[in-house]
Design an enzyme around this catalytic site. Structure first.
Site, PDB file in Angstrom:
ATOM      1  N   TYR A 103      38.856  40.048  37.772  1.00 20.97           N
ATOM      2  CA  TYR A 103      39.767  41.140  37.439  1.00 20.97           C
ATOM      3  C   TYR A 103      41.228  40.711  37.592  1.00 20.97           C
ATOM      4  CZ  TYR A 103      42.748  44.758  39.571  1.00 20.97           C
ATOM      5  OH  TYR A 103      43.804  45.520  39.974  1.00 20.97           O
ATOM      6  N   GLY A 160      42.138  38.036  34.971  1.00 19.45           N
ATOM      7  CA  GLY A 160      42.206  38.635  33.645  1.00 19.45           C
ATOM      8  C   GLY A 160      43.458  39.475  33.463  1.00 19.45           C
ATOM      9  N   CYS A 161      43.810  40.241  34.501  1.00 19.05           N
ATOM     10  CA  CYS A 161      45.036  41.045  34.426  1.00 19.05           C
ATOM     11  C   CYS A 161      46.274  40.154  34.344  1.00 19.05           C
ATOM     12  CB  CYS A 161      45.129  41.976  35.627  1.00 19.05           C
ATOM     13  SG  CYS A 161      44.007  43.385  35.557  1.00 19.05           S
ATOM     14  N   ARG A 162      46.237  39.032  35.033  1.00 15.63           N
ATOM     15  CA  ARG A 162      47.372  38.101  34.958  1.00 15.63           C
ATOM     16  C   ARG A 162      47.594  37.648  33.512  1.00 15.63           C
ATOM     17  NH1 ARG A 162      47.639  32.111  37.802  1.00 15.63           N
ATOM     18  NH2 ARG A 162      49.582  31.425  36.806  1.00 15.63           N
TER      19      ARG A 162
END
Length: 440
Positions: free
Chosen positions: A401, A404-406
């Site tokens: 998570y 992926g957000c990065r």
């Protein structure tokens, strides 16, 4: 007369030959791979010298991928350990995800290809199976918890994400226990320095001074509350997470701040006091629901004295018209019922309710990418302890998570905005300086 047998076309050959698992992957991803794909049937695809790859380890992983094509199926297979990102640590799969993202085109197969995929896999893989235990139920099944963004359902959503384990969060977030975007004074600053700088920036934007009163809604583990209290400000925080509230209250006691600070296990809508000098909302708006913005910003306005300041810090989309709901992976595994919109809509909603004037906004997108980077580093450093505390599936989920957000912040898919406003007096004016008064 000689006759010639018609040769099969390439599509006919693809539709008749049984495909290996790696070939199925390659077909679904559009071909021309930059990563290496391997599978439990011994097949492979993509360049042999690729630095990163996908390794499908079990038939269960195949079922997850087939029954939920796209990011949800990939997440299910990865979190359950049925799919590995080769060449990356599970606590920080960012490099492998970045390489994978360039290959994830998910081109729609032709009917002939799709039929051959089904024949090659076997019908058993098309029967849905139970997802990993970390997955929340889909939106349509959450009505048992109340209407969307009701107090009961919001409490369930917050508990799902934040009541994981305070010990786990200490390892990931570091000593500040701050689960929101830091503000880095320079690119070499540490995470702790950047989080302290974020609180300093917000404190200055709100024009707080000793003896003032601050309300921090969605206060998390009380980082803003404790920062303000150290400066002699009387601060009240509210969080729907019982574990956050317990940790924050103990930290207040341990720091000797009980005279100035308090964190309540409470819905922000249940705060009864008013006439605060400032109200901050740091990372709460994502949980509110866009339809509730008028009442949300109206609540903050009504809690302020005339001339008081409001700061809203939240993740946003880079535009305003597009869809608001989070993607399937984020909704099922990270922020159930979460909604995002653009900074323009947030500014409009603040000013549309009347009585508030937006005086400044800024985008801190790059800072959140750096914050997520440092959280992933912390998770890698404490990987064994994290797995022992919350289980490997949950630890893998968090690594996935955050990485992926990065990528999302790197690529301007999402942003992070500060919006600063003031409550106008009865004449519609304010007494603020003409130019920003804080140190950037």
């Amino acid at each position: 007369m000689t006759t010639f047998k018609e040769q099969p076309t390439r599509s006919q050959e693809e539709g008749s030959a049984k495909l290996t698992l790696a070939e199925i992957f390659e077909t679904m991803m559009g071909g021309d791979l930059s990563i290496r794909i391997t599978a439990y049937d011994g097949s492979s695809a993509g360049p042999e010298d690729a630095q990163y790859g996908l390794d499908l380890k079990t038939p269960r992983g195949t079922t997850y991928l087939v029954t939920a094509p796209g990011d949800l199926g990939l997440a299910r297979a990865y979190i359950s350990g049925d799919l590995e990102l080769v060449g990356a640590h599970p606590g920080d799969p960012y490099p492998a995800l970045k390489a994978l993202a360039s290959d994830l085109k998910f081109s729609k197969p032709s009917p002939l290809q799709l039929a051959n995929v089904a024949r090659s896999l076997g019908i058993e893989h098309f029967k849905p199976i139970a997802p990993p235990p970390q997955e929340a139920v889909p939106r349509w099944r959450r009505f048992a918890e109340g209407l969307r963004h009701s107090k009961t359902r919001d409490a369930e959503a917050i508990s799902y994400h934040y009541d994981v384990s305070n010990t786990f969060y200490e390892w990931v977030l570091g000593p500040s226990m701050t689960y929101t975007c830091a503000v880095y004074p320079d690119r070499d600053a540490s995470l702790e320095a950047a989080q302290d700088n974020k609180y300093r920036l917000i404190f200055e934007k709100l024009r707080l001074k000793p003896g003032d009163r601050l309300l921090d809604i969605g206060c998390g583990w009380g980082g803003m509350v404790r920062y303000a209290a150290r400066q002699g400000v009387y601060a009240v925080g509210a969080t729907l997470s019982a574990e956050q509230a317990e940790w924050a209250q103990q930290a207040i006691v341990d720091e000797g701040l009980s005279e100035f600070a308090e964190v309540r296990h409470s819905d922000y809508r249940d705060i009864t006091e008013d006439s605060f000098d400032a109200v901050s909302s740091i990372g709460l708006t994502e949980h509110i629901g866009i339809g509730n913005y008028p009442s949300y910003f109206g609540f903050m306005r009504d809690k302020l004295r005339p001339g008081g300041m409001l700061l809203n810090h939240c993740i946003t989309r880079p535009d305003n018209p597009n869809r608001n709901k989070a993607g399937t992976f984020i909704d099922r595994y990270v922020f159930p019922d979460g909604e995002l919109t653009g900074s323009g809509k947030i500014i409009s909603k603040i000013q549309d309710i009347g009585g508030l004037e937006v005086i400044h906004e800024e985008n801190l997108r790059e800072h959140y990418a750096m914050t997520l980077r440092d959280w992933n580093v912390n998770l890698v450093e404490h990987w064994d302890e994290a797995v022992a505390e919350v289980g490997e599936g949950t630890a893998r989920l968090w690594g996935l998570y955050m990485a992926g957000c990065r990528i999302g912040f790197d690529r301007n898919i999402v942003q992070l905005h500060h919006v600063l406003a003031t409550k106008l007096d009865e004449q519609g004016s304010n007494q603020l300086p003409l130019r920003p008064w804080w140190q950037a």
